[in-house]
Design an enzyme around this catalytic site. Sequence first.
Site, PDB file in Angstrom:
ATOM      1  N   TYR A 189       0.822  -1.210   0.000  1.00 50.99           N
ATOM      2  CA  TYR A 189       0.000   0.000   0.000  1.00 50.99           C
ATOM      3  C   TYR A 189       0.861   1.267   0.000  1.00 50.99           C
ATOM      4  CZ  TYR A 189      -4.145  -2.842   1.046  1.00 50.99           C
ATOM      5  OH  TYR A 189      -5.163  -3.754   1.001  1.00 50.99           O
TER       6      TYR A 189
ATOM      7  N   LYS B  74       2.929 -15.242   2.355  1.00 51.43           N
ATOM      8  CA  LYS B  74       2.842 -15.971   1.084  1.00 51.43           C
ATOM      9  C   LYS B  74       4.278 -16.309   0.684  1.00 51.43           C
ATOM     10  CE  LYS B  74       0.333 -17.514  -2.394  1.00 51.43           C
ATOM     11  NZ  LYS B  74      -0.499 -18.711  -2.248  1.00 51.43           N
TER      12      LYS B  74
ATOM     13  N   ASP C 188      -5.553  -6.417   5.876  1.00 49.98           N
ATOM     14  CA  ASP C 188      -6.734  -5.661   5.441  1.00 49.98           C
ATOM     15  C   ASP C 188      -7.864  -6.634   5.084  1.00 49.98           C
ATOM     16  OD1 ASP C 188      -8.395  -3.705   4.524  1.00 49.98           O
ATOM     17  OD2 ASP C 188      -7.230  -3.207   2.741  1.00 49.98           O
TER      18      ASP C 188
ATOM     19  N   ASP D 118     -11.306  -8.009   7.689  1.00 46.51           N
ATOM     20  CA  ASP D 118     -12.720  -7.849   7.315  1.00 46.51           C
ATOM     21  C   ASP D 118     -13.428  -9.202   7.294  1.00 46.51           C
ATOM     22  OD1 ASP D 118     -12.665  -5.169   7.235  1.00 46.51           O
ATOM     23  OD2 ASP D 118     -13.222  -4.946   5.133  1.00 46.51           O
TER      24      ASP D 118
END
Length: 354
Positions: A140, A190, A246, A250
């Site tokens: 980001y 990952k 992120d 959620d």
Amino acid sequence: MKKIIVIPGDGIGQEITASAVEVLKKVDAKFGIGLEYDYRDAGGTSYEKFGTPLTDEALDACKKADGVLFGAVGGKKWDSLPVYLRPERAIFGLRKGLGLFANLRPTKVYPELINSSPLKPELVGGSDLLIVRELVGGIYFGPRCESETKDGVEQAWDTEIYSVPEIERITKLAFETAKLRRGKVTSVDKANVLAASRLWRKVVVDVAKNYPDVELNHLYVDNAAMQLVLNPKQFDVIVTNNIFGDILSDEAAVIGGSIGLMPSASIGELTSLYEPIHGSAPDIAGKDIANPMGTILSAAMLLRYSLKEEAAAKAVETAIDKTLADGWRTADIFTDGFKRVGTAQVTEIICGNL
Ligand code: NAD
């Protein structure tokens, strides 16, 4: 005295922060913490008064405080403003100005609300996990290109960069937090594909050597996303990078079944900020029907993480548990057979349970 900056913001932010302060005052009287409150504006409310969603003066006050309690910002009225004046910019301004490097999001499934979860009760019952998300690094914030042409074809790109100190900082926080809980950390990456994830894993393993009492395991993010819905009970603390956090936070948020009950903490080097995960809910603002529990639980996190007042934090959480167990429900979580209450009344009941 410990100074708390209260930023109600917009919409229901006003009502829910008022509730949380009432609860803090009650808990302060009981535990003798010595809290004082200083109010500042942010979001649309600040724009109306000062022409900006966050003043330097408000940010400076936050920097000097022992903790910041934030409601929510935003509303249709300000949707057409240029991006830099929109209420949500206040959140970015606070994140940047306070150096909020980690976001902590607990997900707890309350036995009384188990049927509100979209998952089967036998899967989610007893789930109690915390996601620790890196908030100021990764893809980001890495170098990017919105558009370039290569071999006659338009392309765009983003870059994931993590440094060892950045990973160490968030990992230490995750392990320290796990020590306050059930002593287990799951690191999500990952590493089978991404170089930044391989460094992430190496650093997490190194940091873990200083925490022999905390159990560590690793999951790839695709598997973690599945495990969250297949068996959320296996998790205590999940630590992960900005983009994976992120998405996973959620996903985890819906497991609990009610957005109105979900708190969060954004941890900074100096001051940390605490806020419910929901927005300003303009559709219900000023009607005395908003659920203040997410904000009250955020205040409990402030007591725990910024003021190190664990007993007081626990007392607030227990008072919420009891309120739900006694059958009190705000409109968002009300179902037949329970007792419906408004924002002010449920706050009184929670205070009474302290
Ligand atoms: P929202 O979270 O405000 O509301 C979504 C739905 O949940 C609405 O129906 C609302 O009534 C309900 N709800 C939310 N909190 C509740 C509570 N405590 N009690 C009972 N019901 C509750 O999301 P939205 O409607 O998409 O956004 C409204 C505004 O909030 C927008 O301007 C958005 O940009 C802003 N927003 C702010 C933040 C923040 O301040 N951190 C976060 C998300 C959205």
